[in-house]
Motif scaffolding. Sequence first.
Motif, short mmCIF file in Angstrom:
data_model
loop_
_atom_site.label_atom_id
_atom_site.label_comp_id
_atom_site.label_asym_id
_atom_site.label_seq_id
_atom_site.Cartn_x
_atom_site.Cartn_y
_atom_site.Cartn_z
N GLN A 89 -35.40 -5.58 -16.38
CA GLN A 89 -33.98 -5.08 -16.25
C GLN A 89 -33.91 -4.78 -17.15
N SER A 142 -35.16 -1.53 -19.24
CA SER A 142 -35.21 -0.31 -19.57
C SER A 142 -35.01 0.23 -18.12
N VAL A 192 -35.67 -0.83 -15.26
CA VAL A 192 -35.58 -0.81 -13.85
C VAL A 192 -37.03 -1.85 -13.72
N SER A 193 -37.28 -2.36 -12.47
CA SER A 193 -37.91 -3.53 -12.09
C SER A 193 -39.68 -3.44 -11.97
N PHE A 194 -39.91 -4.68 -11.87
CA PHE A 194 -41.68 -4.80 -11.81
C PHE A 194 -41.37 -5.58 -10.77
N ARG A 204 -46.01 0.54 -21.36
CA ARG A 204 -44.54 0.40 -21.39
C ARG A 204 -44.28 -0.42 -22.18
N THR A 251 -40.83 -4.84 -5.49
CA THR A 251 -40.30 -5.32 -7.32
C THR A 251 -39.39 -6.71 -7.84
N HIS A 299 -36.33 -8.93 -8.39
CA HIS A 299 -34.92 -9.21 -8.50
C HIS A 299 -34.23 -10.32 -8.58
#
Length: 653
Positions: free
Chosen positions: A456, A459, A461-463, A483, A525, A527
Motif C-alpha cells: 500500500q 504503490s 494500490v491494494s492487492f 509489478r 483486496t 486492507h
Amino acid sequence: MSIASILQEVFGYASFRGPQQDIINHVVAGGDALVLMPTGGGKSLCYQIPAIARQRAGLGITVVVSPLIALMHDQVGALHEAGVSAAFLNSTLSSEEAYQTEQRLLRGEITLLYAAPERVTTPRFLAQLDTLFERGQLSLFAIDEAHCVSQWGHDFRPEYRALTVLHERYAGVPRMALTATADALTRADIVERLQLEAAAHFVSSFDRPNIRYTIVEKKDASTQLLRFIEREHPGEAGVVYCQSRKRVEEVAAMLAQAGIHALPYHAGLDFRVRQANQNQFLRAEGVVMVATIAFGMGIDKPDVRFVAHLDMPKNIEGYYQETGRAGRDGMAADAWMCYGLQDVVNQRRMIDESPAEEDFKQVMRGKLDALLGLAEATDCRRVRLLRYFGEIYGEATADAPGRPKPGTAPSGGSAAHEMASVGAICHNCDNCLQPPEVWDATDAARKLLSTVYRLQQSSGVSFGAGHTMDIVRGKRTEKVLQRGHETVSTFGLGADYSESQLRAVMRQLIAVGALQVFTSEGFSTLHLTEASRAVLRGEVPVRLRESTHQRPEKRSRSRTVPTPAAASLGQDAMVRFINLKSWRSEVAKAHNLPAYVIFHDATLAAIAERAPQSLADLQHISGLGSRKLEAYGEAVLAVITGASPVLAAAQPA
C-alpha cells in the motif's frame, strides 16, 4: 379435556418436553407468545395442542401461517393420521378444491388451517377471517418460521411484514410466533414487526447434543465429502449444501457416479423436477439431497443423519438452522463443513456488492466474522455456537432454559474474538473429541500484515490474498515481476511457510478483524485495520490449528444397522422392526405421505421390542395415539405375529 390427555390420546406421547407444557398452557389461556425452540424440539405441538383444546372449548379455528407447501402437506397429513381435522390453502389445490376448503372453514369444520403469508393477507382471505371473527370462531394465529419477518434474519421474506394486519384487525385473538433460529437482534425485530411487545417469551436451550459438529479445512471438497459419506454415513439420508446452482448439479452427479443415491435441488430446476426430487428425499430411504439454501425450511424428515456444507454459509443463524435439519429424531447425527479462504472472500464480496445500506452491511460483516471465528476455533465449537445465541453451555435458568444471563456477551453479530469460551467441553465436536494441534503463527501473521502495509505504501494500490502470499513466500510469478514486487522488503521472508499455512493465517487475521477484505469491480483486496497494529507489534499472539486434513480419519460405522433407533434391538426384534418398516412403506405409499408421518422409526422400534400380542399390549407406546391404534393396530399385530400384513382400511380424512 386436559392438554395432557390430548397429548396422550391424539399424539401418543406420555409427557411433554422442555417448556412445551408452559407454552401450551399460556396459549390455551389466551396469551400471546414468542417461542424459540431448536429444530426437532417439538414446536408444532406448541400450537397444535392449543388449537385442539381451544376448538373443543368452542373458540373456533386456528390459522397457521406457514411459508412452504411441502410443510403444509406433511403436517396436515400427519394431523389427519392422528384424527385431527386440518386443511391447507395453497397453489396445489384446484379452484374447486380451494372453494370446498373455504366452505369447510366457514362451517367451522376445520381445527387447523395452514396458509402462506401472502394468501393470509389477501382481501378474499381476510374477508373470510372477518366472518369467523364476528362469529367468535377465530381462535388462534400461529406464525411459523417467524424469523422470516426480520431483515436481520437469514431468510427474510417481505410478505411476513404484512402480518401486522392480524393484530390490528383481530384484536383479542391470541398470536404466537415460532422459530428455531433467532439471535437477539432478530428477536427484537420479530417483536417489533409483529407487534408482540406484550407477548411472553419462551426460549429453549439452543443445544442439540445429538449433533456432532465438525469443520475441516477445504482441500479437495468433493473428495472430502465423498470420503465423509462413504466412511460415516453409507446408505443414510443427508443434505449437502452448496453455494451455487452449478455446484449443486456437479456434486450431485459426482455422488451419483460414486454409487450414492443423490439428487439436486435448486431454484433453477423445473418445478416438477424439484418437486419430484423433494418427494423422493422425503419418502425414500437413504437419499442425499444436494441443494442450495432454497431447500430445507419446514422439512420434517426425522432420520436425516448428516448435513454437510461444501461452502461456508453467510452467518451462524443460517448454519444453525441448516445443521438443525439433521437428527430431528434425537439420534446421533453429524454437522460437517469444509471451508477455505476463498469462501470468506466470496461471502465478503456478496456483502460489499449488495445494494443494501452501509449499516446493514456492517451487521452482516459482523455475523460473517462470528461464523469465521467458529470455524477457526481451537476450543469447543458447541460452547461458541451457544454463546452466540446468548446461552452459556451447561447452564439454564429455571423459568426459561437457555435464556441469556445478565452479563453474558451480546448475541448476534459480535466479533469472533469477543466470543471467548468458558473452557467447557461438550465431548461431541471435533475439537473436544480430538483436540487440534496448535502452532504459533504470530511471525507469519506479522509478515503478511507487513507485506500488505508495504504494498500500500509503495504503490498506493491494494492487492489480494494470493499475490500477497506469493511475495511472502518469495515466488517470482509473472505478476510479482511485472509489478517489481520482488524488491519489497518482505519478499521471501516466509519461504518456510506453506501456502496452506499462510491461507490459515489469512483466515484468522480476517476472523479477528486484523485484516479486511474489500471488493470492487469483481476484485478482492486486503486492507489493514486498527486491530492490525497490535499484531504487527507482537502484542497479540496468533495461534492456529494444524490442518485437519492431516489427521487420521474416523472409522466408518457398521452398514448392518438399518437405523439408529433400532441399534439396541436383539436379532428377533430386528426382524420384526424390518418387517414393520416394510409394512409402513406400503401404507405411506397408499396415503401419499412420507413414511415417518405414519410412524417414526422410534415407535416401530418400541413395537418391535415389545412384540405385542394384543391391542392392549400396543397401548401407551410412544407415538401411538388412539386414532392410530384404531386405524393400524390390527395390521401391526398381523406383522408382529407373522400373519400376512394388510393395509389399514383407514384413509386420510
